[in-house]
Design an enzyme around this catalytic site. Sequence first.
Site, PDB file in Angstrom:
ATOM      1  CB  CYS A  89      31.927  60.809  10.336  1.00  0.00           C
ATOM      2  SG  CYS A  89      32.204  62.158   9.153  1.00  0.00           S
ATOM      3  CG  HIS A 193      33.916  57.557   7.445  1.00  0.00           C
ATOM      4  ND1 HIS A 193      32.583  57.497   7.769  1.00  0.00           N
ATOM      5  CD2 HIS A 193      34.143  58.819   7.014  1.00  0.00           C
ATOM      6  CE1 HIS A 193      32.015  58.663   7.539  1.00  0.00           C
ATOM      7  NE2 HIS A 193      32.941  59.491   7.069  1.00  0.00           N
ATOM      8  CD  GLU A 195      32.149  54.015   8.445  1.00  0.00           C
ATOM      9  OE1 GLU A 195      32.930  54.159   9.396  1.00  0.00           O
ATOM     10  OE2 GLU A 195      31.492  54.950   7.946  1.00  0.00           O
TER      11      GLU A 195
END
Lengths: 214, 258
Positions: A89, A193, A195
């Site tokens: 990001c 993202h 994650e």
Amino acid sequence: MAYLALIDYGSGNLHSAERALRTAASASGAACEIHVTADADMVRRADRIVLPGVGHYADCAKGLRAVPGLEDALGEAVIDRAVPFFGICVGMQLMADRGLEDGETPGFGWIQGDVDRIKAAPGLPVPHMGWNGLQLHQDHPVLQGLGEDPHVYFTHSYAMQLKDNGDLAASTDYGAPITAVIARDNMVGTQFHPEKSQRVGLQMLANFMAWRPV
Amino acid sequence: MLKTRIIPCLDVKDGRTVKGVNFVDLRDAGDPVALAKIYDEQGADELCFLDITASHEGRGTMLDVVSRTAEQCFMPLTVGGGVRSAANLVELLRAGADKVAINSAAVANPGVISECAAKAGSQAVVVAIDARKSGDSWEIFTHGGRKPTGINAVEFAAEVERRGAGEILLTSMDKDGTKSGYDIPLLKAIRAAVDIPIVASGGAGKASDLAPAVLEGGANAVLAASIFHFGEVSLADARAALAAAGAPVRPFEPQKVK
């Protein structure tokens, strides 16, 4: 022992990134120690580096530059020693020449381009928030095994405008194409993202930990 | 193309889910973390926790719930309830939330919205608006829908966008709990007033209720609680119903990381 340095400079997604990296490492059996660190020496000697980031470009740049020696250490590891690097990001956006969110902020200048506000087509809200599909433009080792029609989680109002389309590894469609993954040599970066992108995101992180750029 | 998000919402009090939850194969239906994990496995696009804990001590419990969820669920997590300040927002984000919903505090002191956006970016700031029809317009209610404010919901939505909110979580107090479908006129009115994403909430009773919120109301995401918790509608049903009606959804197939 070889280790991955996850850079701690106050980014809000640091812990999520750490948990996802640890989960991806254990699921894939990657032999990779993960150190969360802000120490310039640790970063300089790292074998892999992940730079998280979320929120304002200028704030992230300021936070990173407030850590003594960190930016130089990143440059030495990523540019001089060419260790594998993954920016997430705003961590990816910092690879650009400059960010244009609330004035002009210099980035690392590793990838030619600017980070500018998304010009939304009518009827498309900004932030670009939610799950969107990836169009892959490179057969990149980090983008292997993502399955049919991979989707990932985006949440951003600014996007990377690349000068050289050769750096574009994947894009997403939001009225117009948006830079989703950039890649050059030993560097990758994702606007979304990983994650927070369930299996597809964890797979990319696992791929990154096994990646040996030539 | 950006997909419609399907968001199961869990009400949490003192670290336990409160609205009835009825899942087969779930030993402890009161454990929000276990429920979050199930929704994660079923391909929810995002999760929402609403903390309805009254006590101060309960806040720490919520942080623990958020942190334990984020350890196991690699998906976006929105947390709301009792958020008063940028400091509250930061501690929830640090615990693992991606977005924080502000409700009563945003109405009492709209400045808190810009404070939060400056601290964490607009993408992390959701303003939860609870609205009820009043004459020809909609009025905002706070404190879990108990307290009328006299504030026009459409005007307030435009204001929160100006102040830096990144999303609106819009609950119709008229529709909430009725299972008669989302409040389409309310959604349309707010959609016409703002350019940020809107999450529709309140009224979902069956899978076919979801698509009109998106296609007619202009919502970008649909949030529901009981229909998911009681297994009346599975996430797969919800995806299929949205897709059949022409609202794009994320393809989801459970796979393991290799």
